[in-house]
Enzyme design. Structure first.
Site, mmCIF file in Angstrom:
data_model
loop_
_atom_site.group_PDB
_atom_site.id
_atom_site.type_symbol
_atom_site.label_atom_id
_atom_site.label_comp_id
_atom_site.label_asym_id
_atom_site.label_seq_id
_atom_site.Cartn_x
_atom_site.Cartn_y
_atom_site.Cartn_z
ATOM 1 N N GLU A 214 -30.096 -8.868 -11.075
ATOM 2 C CA GLU A 214 -30.411 -9.858 -9.988
ATOM 3 C C GLU A 214 -31.446 -10.600 -10.446
ATOM 4 O O GLU A 214 -32.194 -10.742 -10.673
ATOM 5 C CB GLU A 214 -30.835 -8.446 -8.446
ATOM 6 C CG GLU A 214 -30.327 -7.515 -8.631
ATOM 7 C CD GLU A 214 -28.462 -7.724 -8.087
ATOM 8 O OE1 GLU A 214 -27.949 -8.989 -7.919
ATOM 9 O OE2 GLU A 214 -27.805 -6.711 -7.961
ATOM 10 N N CYS A 248 -34.953 -15.700 -3.857
ATOM 11 C CA CYS A 248 -33.501 -16.475 -4.924
ATOM 12 C C CYS A 248 -32.670 -16.416 -4.576
ATOM 13 O O CYS A 248 -31.635 -17.378 -4.817
ATOM 14 C CB CYS A 248 -33.825 -14.642 -5.599
ATOM 15 S SG CYS A 248 -32.921 -13.206 -4.994
#
Length: 466
Positions: A214, A248
């Protein structure tokens, strides 16, 4: 104290041996998840206080929502669906292979490693951990060295929930992280930057460790001409300045029709003033930058923009390096040569780029790495479908930001430089399981006749090869 590198491999072996001796059944998995939920819920205030201490300051509400509610929500989802997900799925064999029968069994793989980042240190540790537990695995967790107090909180919390041969926490700096990534896990989940993701992948390669990466990237918000600027500004402001932009999937830049750029600036200023006050009177609801290194990196973006003559708009307050307080700041129409447009920002700076046509905006997105998130804003379904058809991102929230992450039935993951694989809900359960195909052969089968001399089985060959 940091975990000695020499302890890593023996600890993994101990976890694996314990798993092999007693693979968790439904009852144990369910009990583990429920106990984790109960202990975390009881410790939410302590969690928020601990995270705030690591950040210098972080609003309690943001910690409780982002690191508390999200984890509780995912655990609830795992508990609710666990029994059904564990059941084998029957699959057809086709008439040629009757009367055999077949099924796919989701079985645990062993020990899952989790390397978590600092920006949401509890969320991004416990969601993959809980998913791995639901799938019947043991877990070795490496939280970020940049949030040491939260790492200790996690170690104590998990020790209260799990025996030491089921879940272990390793702590330490980059050297520990590099050695950890090189362990022969049965699956490894890493959340962090693309640059570090490449190193993790290289470290895992000799062991052929299956990976869920990720990562990040520059997630764009694209405002179409039909969408109300004030509404877009409100939702972009939430996505960008939550946690001080240290997310993010925060909007990394905004594409706006050329004639509406100034209106967007005005609307974003109004949102920031309403939330924090013109002089940051409500500074308690605004997160600080995690450490001096990250603050210096962000200031470097601003210094580079100034040297290039890029217009800067500070929406409220003033920078305070002593507190690592960096206010919401816009950078208007920076070129791609600006460093703020070359790297993931991961902070409260927001570039605004004008475009003339929708095709031009789509082409701009496609000229760069595929992002972890994409945020199209339009009330016209055809416009949204055009954007979705001509771009590719890890995940999408239409007419909003961030919230697709919190939907447990939506897989969360990147594509290309923004990551590989996905987790959350069923996607994570499947990723951390082996989908084991099993064929059950019947007592009598046509396959017994398929042997030399094949002339005796010509009738069967003519039957099945047609």
């Amino acid at each position: 104290m940091d975990t000695p590198i020499s302890d890593l491999a023996p600890t993994l072996q101990r976890l694996r041996e314990a798993w092999q001796a007693n693979k968790p059944d439904y009852t144990q998995r369910h009990a583990d998840l429920q106990r984790l939920r109960d202990v975390l819920k009881r410790k939410l205030d302590a969690m928020a206080t601990t995270i705030a201490a690591d950040f210098g300051h972080r609003p309690r509400a943001e910690s409780v929502v982002a690191d508390g509610m999200t984890v509780l929500n995912d655990i609830d989802h795992l508990i609710r669906h666990l029994r059904r997900w564990m059941k084998p799925t029957r699959v057809g064999v086709g008439w040629r292979f009757l009367p055999a029968r077949a099924q796919v069994r989701p079985v645990p793989v062993g020990v899952v490693g989790v390397i978590a980042p600092w920006n949401y240190p509890v969320n991004l540790s416990l969601i993959p951990l809980a998913t791995a537990i639901a799938a019947g695995n043991h877990v070795y967790l490496k939280p970020s060295e940049h949030t040491p107090k939260t790492s200790q909180f996690l170690r104590e919390l998990l020790a209260e929930v799990f025996p030491p041969d089921r879940v272990v926490v390793a702590t330490g700096g980059a050297d520990i992280g590099a050695a950890f990534a090189g362990l022969p896990f049965d699956h490894l989940v890493f959340t962090g930057s693309t640059a570090v993701g490449r190193k993790v992948m290289a470290a895992a390669a000799p062991n052929l460790t299956p990976l869920t990466l990720e990562l990040g990237g520059k997630s764009p918000a694209l405002i179409a001409d039909d969408y109300p600027i004030e509404r877009a500004a409100a939702r972009i402001a939430t996505g960008k300045w939550f946690n001080g932009g240290q997310t993010c999937i925060a909007p990394d830049y905004v594409l706006v029709p050329k004639g509406k750029r100034d209106a967007l600036v005005k609307a974003l200023r109004a949102e920031v003033l309403a939330r924090y006050g013109e002089h940051f009177e409500n500074v308690g609801d605004y997160a600080r930058i995690i450490n001096d290194g990250q603050y210096a990196r962000l200031k470097g973006y601003l210094d580079d923009a100034k040297q290039r003559g890029i217009e800067k708009v500070t929406l409220a307050g003033h920078p305070d390096p002593a507190q690592r307080l960096m206010p919401p700041t816009l950078l208007l129409d920076p070129g791609d040569d600006a460093t703020v447009m070359q790297e993931e920002i991961f902070g409260p700076l927001l570039p605004i780029k004008s475009y003339r046509t929708l095709d031009e905006a789509i082409a701009y997105i496609n000229a760069h790495d595929r992002p972890l998130a994409l945020y199209p804003f339009s009330d016209d379904k055809a416009t949204v479908e055009k954007i979705l058809h001509h771009t590719l991102a890890g995940g999408v929230s239409v007419n909003d930001t961030l919230f697709h992450f919190a939907i447990t039935d939506l897989p969360f993951g990147g594509v290309g430089p923004s990551g590989m694989g996905a987790y959350h809900g069923r996607a994570g359960f499947d990723a951390m399981s082996k989908q084991l195909p099993v064929l059950w052969q019947a007592r009598r089968t046509g396959g017994d006749l398929l042997k030399p001399p094949y002339s005796k089985a010509k009738w069967l060959l003519d039957l099945i090869v047609r």
